[in-house]
Design a protein around this motif. Structure first.
Motif, PDB file in Angstrom:
ATOM      1  N   HIS A  80       0.832  -1.207   0.000  1.00  0.00           N
ATOM      2  CA  HIS A  80       0.000   0.000   0.000  1.00  0.00           C
ATOM      3  C   HIS A  80       0.867   1.257   0.000  1.00  0.00           C
ATOM      4  O   HIS A  80       2.064   1.203   0.315  1.00  0.00           O
ATOM      5  N   TRP A 120      -7.649   5.741  -4.665  1.00  0.00           N
ATOM      6  CA  TRP A 120      -8.481   5.971  -3.483  1.00  0.00           C
ATOM      7  C   TRP A 120      -8.898   4.686  -2.771  1.00  0.00           C
ATOM      8  O   TRP A 120      -8.657   4.499  -1.595  1.00  0.00           O
ATOM      9  N   ASP A 121      -9.538   3.789  -3.508  1.00  0.00           N
ATOM     10  CA  ASP A 121     -10.047   2.565  -2.866  1.00  0.00           C
ATOM     11  C   ASP A 121      -9.494   1.320  -3.531  1.00  0.00           C
ATOM     12  O   ASP A 121     -10.093   0.250  -3.427  1.00  0.00           O
ATOM     13  N   PRO A 123      -7.785  -1.939  -3.824  1.00  0.00           N
ATOM     14  CA  PRO A 123      -7.512  -2.852  -2.695  1.00  0.00           C
ATOM     15  C   PRO A 123      -6.032  -3.131  -2.473  1.00  0.00           C
ATOM     16  O   PRO A 123      -5.636  -3.489  -1.367  1.00  0.00           O
ATOM     17  N   LEU A 124      -5.229  -2.981  -3.499  1.00  0.00           N
ATOM     18  CA  LEU A 124      -3.812  -3.288  -3.343  1.00  0.00           C
ATOM     19  C   LEU A 124      -2.964  -2.056  -3.041  1.00  0.00           C
ATOM     20  O   LEU A 124      -2.043  -2.118  -2.239  1.00  0.00           O
ATOM     21  N   PHE A 125      -3.269  -0.949  -3.694  1.00  0.00           N
ATOM     22  CA  PHE A 125      -2.344   0.187  -3.672  1.00  0.00           C
ATOM     23  C   PHE A 125      -2.880   1.405  -2.921  1.00  0.00           C
ATOM     24  O   PHE A 125      -2.248   2.454  -2.916  1.00  0.00           O
TER      25      PHE A 125
END
Lengths: 378, 385
Positions: A80, A120-121, A123-125
């Motif tokens: 992240h 923004w959302d 899931p990985l970054f």
């Protein structure tokens, strides 16, 4: 007009040698113990993690306090966007503890670019969200109060100790909020600006003043528990009528009871009376009258009738360093102390803080990043 | 202090990614990392009339509904502490037509009826309905500010305890048909001063969307994503077997957020739960799940562009609104990205509550936030082949 560099005898640079790739400082505060606490940030290296440091004013050395990846439980290689910054978000409490908040925009490890909006959302970054934490110098322990707004950084935070509240701003959504000293009982006052306000200060009543991206003054009225959009804007050049993308970039309450301000898009020193129901800005003119500047920053009221600030050079017009200027509140005199250059290093800093002896601490430059210390009375 | 965390690789197989060299970083970011809409052009306007003091203030400016007229003006309703009626025109930007109610509004709907007459409704602490003849509200950009306006005429609702969920206009019947928050269907004839209750939804709870089909039927949706139809003259709505799509196991929370009657005869819809985009064929009653335009739930608004693309906004409650298109010819989606503008306002909307298509193919979008703006998206001009 050309000014000589600052007197090298009055300046020293202290290097963060243990974190040589860290590249910026956005937050400093003077603790109740008199030491200077610094958020060392790593914005431009993927996987960078903010570090909390203390400059021990007695031992004259930097001391590492906390690694925010450990505090937050988010390792640098989590994939992240990392807890890479402590922005304008270090607050000193009277019991000696330091409250802080983490902020984003540092890319994930091995990445060189990252967008808070685009990821923004993801899931990985995505950025998991800014944490609020408390560091206790007596024990060396840091307590993590967790993520306050998922995916949002906390670029600004201030402490109202009497009310046991922390006020903050989120990024990228620019919501003003408050929480208690454990990061709970969150109250979200909604969006207040295009981007997050970048200058913010209490007045004597502990109302919170800041501006939106269009220079408009905003007040959090602590008694009414309301955000008031005051529709007052400071001086701007005649050709910048819209004032968009023009924040008030520093605010600081001086010992005359007035709030001093700098602006993102012009070089005028400004002030207003926070006690007025509808404060009117007073334009104190260019910060360095003999040398037009791009903007003023590093606003530091010293509590002794003076306000320090830097006057940055105009981009593309000259290669000179910023000027360090001292404004005398009683006389209105602006005294240029010199170009902010120490050796071959040009200094520029958004913020600065005073120690109990009146020494001024600002962001230095270079890698390793440095802490610049100015001893005005030497 | 917590123990040193172990390295936890959340990416089990590292995803190859291209990374820029330092000199190319800015260009790389623009081309490969910037999420902003750049196919076409976006302009944004504060909710105020040029040269006038703002009156649609923070907390009262979330745009709940939009409809475009042939004059070039776009009419809408805000929600929040007090709902306002307003219109946008490129000569004046956003003009406040006045406060509709002193009570907070949670949702709104507006339709163009005959000529330049619009009918709008809202719901919240107290609902309401109004009619407005907008014939005078357009501009040439010359000295035509402050032209005489027709009043916004409030129309009493059938029941003061009700609000208005959705409206649709029926030119053949010469009247507006609407849904109330208590699940009743009302009609408001073009020159009538009061609406009449004409049907009920029985035990169903209608969603805030209603479209008129070319054959005269009206189509709506209710709980669990079920579609329903109603014909003028019927005393009750008719629940259909058709269900909007949802993930397995979520039927009990499924819902339809928006419906659009397209020019190709199909009805396109967007769901709340899961954010699926689907089509409904009024002839066969068949629903086809066309997929998800983006990973968020909640397809908040749909409108049809002049080039035949369906434009939509997907944005879940804590999310960021993204503009997308669906091409009925190819069946493909395109994520156009996040709106962002510097002209006239420097602003990135996080929430978009309403859309409509203008007379020249512009896509108008209404922000629904504490501080809101009106946006115009100009799709790109296509090259002649």
């Amino acid at each position: 007009m050309r000014y000589p560099p600052l007197n090298p005898k009055q300046w020293e640079l202290v290097s963060f040698t243990k974190h040589p790739t860290h590249d910026s400082i956005w937050s400093m505060t003077r603790g109740a113990d008199g030491h200077i606490y610094v958020g060392l940030c790593e914005e431009f290296t993927g996987g960078g993690v903010a570090q909390l440091y203390r400059y021990n004013v007695e031992r004259h050395k930097l001391e590492h306090c906390a690694d925010l990846s450990r505090v937050c439980g988010e390792p640098a290689d989590s994939g992240h966007a990392t807890q890479g910054k402590i922005h304008f978000a270090l607050c000193a409490a009277s019991d000696g503890t330091i409250y802080g908040a983490t902020h984003c925009t540092t890319p994930p490890m091995h990445h060189r670019v990252w967008s808070a909006y685009g990821m923004w959302d993801d899931p990985l970054f995505c950025f998991p969200g800014g944490h609020i934490f408390r560091y206790d110098p007596a024990t060396g322990r840091t307590t993590d109060f967790g993520v306050i707004f998922p995916h949002e950084g906390i670029p600004f935070m201030v402490l109202d100790e009497a009310r046991e509240r922390l006020y903050g701003i989120t990024f990228p959504k620019a919501h003003f909020f408050r929480v208690n000293l454990a990061g709970r009982d969150r109250v979200d006052y909604g969006r207040v600006s295009s981007w997050y306000p970048i200058g913010l200060s209490f007045d004597a009543e502990m109302n919170v003043f800041f501006s939106d991206t269009n220079s408009q003054l905003i007040k959090y009225d602590v008694r009414a528990d309301r955000v008031l959009f005051l529709r007052q804007t400071p001086y701007s050049q005649p050709w910048n009528a819209s004032k968009r993308f023009s924040w008030i970039s520093n605010m600081g309450l001086a010992d005359d009871g007035l709030m001093y301000c700098t602006h993102y898009c012009n070089d005028h020193l400004l002030r207003f009376d926070p006690k007025a129901a509808t404060p009117k800005f007073e334009d104190l003119g260019p910060g360095a009258p003999e040398r037009p500047s791009r903007l003023l920053r590093t606003l530091i009221p010293d509590g002794r009738g003076r306000v320090y600030y830097s006057a940055g050079p105009r981009v593309g017009l000259d290669d000179r360093a910023a000027l360090f200027v001292r404004y005398d509140i009683a006389t209105g005199r602006k005294e240029v102390l010199g170009e902010m250059r120490v050796g071959d290093r040009a200094l520029s800093s958004w913020i600065g803080v005073l120690d109990l002896k009146g020494n001024i601490y600002i962001k230095g430059s270079g890698r390793p990043m440095t802490l610049a210390i100015f001893h005005p009375e030497d | 202090m917590k123990a040193t965390p172990k390295a936890v690789h959340v990416v089990p197989h590292p995803i190859p990614s291209t990374q820029p060299s330092e000199p190319d970083k800015f260009r790389f970011f623009y081309e490969k990392a910037a999420p902003w809409v750049n196919r076409g052009t976006v302009y944004g306007f504060p909710m105020r009339e040029e040269m006038n003091e703002p009156t649609i203030v923070e907390g009262e400016c979330a745009i709940g509904a939009l409809t475009a007229l042939d004059t070039g003006a776009v009419f809408g309703i805000t929600t929040g502490r007090r709902p306002h009626a307003f219109y946008y025109h490129s000569s004046f930007y956003v003009v406040d037509l006045g406060v509709l109610s002193d009570a907070p509004a949670e949702g709104a709907t507006i339709v163009r009826t005959h000529g330049d007459v619009v009918v709008g409704g809202w719901r919240g602490a107290r609902g309401g309905l109004f009619r407005h003849d907008a014939a005078r509200e357009f501009g040439t950009g010359q000295e035509d500010f402050y032209s005489k306006r027709e009043p916004v005429v409030q129309i009493p609702l059938p029941d003061r305890r009700e609000g208005v969920l959705a409206l649709a206009y029926d030119a053949a019947e010469e009247g507006v048909f609407g849904l109330t928050t208590r699940g009743r269907v009302f009609s408001l004839r073009d020159r009538a001063k009061r609406p009449q209750i004409v049907a009920t939804a029985k035990d169903a709870t209608p969603a805030a969307t209603l479209v008129r089909l070319p054959d005269g039927r009206f189509l709506g949706a209710c709980e669990e994503g079920r579609l329903w139809q109603w014909r003028p003259g019927d005393r009750e709505i008719e629940l259909l077997a058709a269900l909007a799509p949802c993930e397995k196991g979520k039927r009990y929370v499924a819902g339809v957020q928006t419906l659009l009657a397209a020019s190709n005869g199909l009805v396109y819809g967007g769901t709340s739960t899961d954010g699926f985009f689907f089509s409904f064929d009024p002839a066969s009653g068949r629903v086809v799940n066309l997929g998800k335009p983006q990973r968020q739930s909640f397809i908040r608004a749909l409108t049809e562009g002049h080039e035949g693309l369906i434009y939509g906004v997907v944005q879940e409650p804590q999310g960021l609104a993204r503009l997308f298109t669906y091409d009925p010819q190819t069946g493909g989606f395109e994520d156009l990205g996040l709106l962002s503008t510097f002209i006239t306002a420097q602003w990135t909307p996080h929430a978009i509550g309403a859309m409509c298509t203008g007379r020249n193919g512009e896509i108008f979008l209404g922000e629904s936030d504490n501080i809101s703006h009106f946006f115009v998206y100009y799709p790109p001009v296509m090259r002649r082949s």
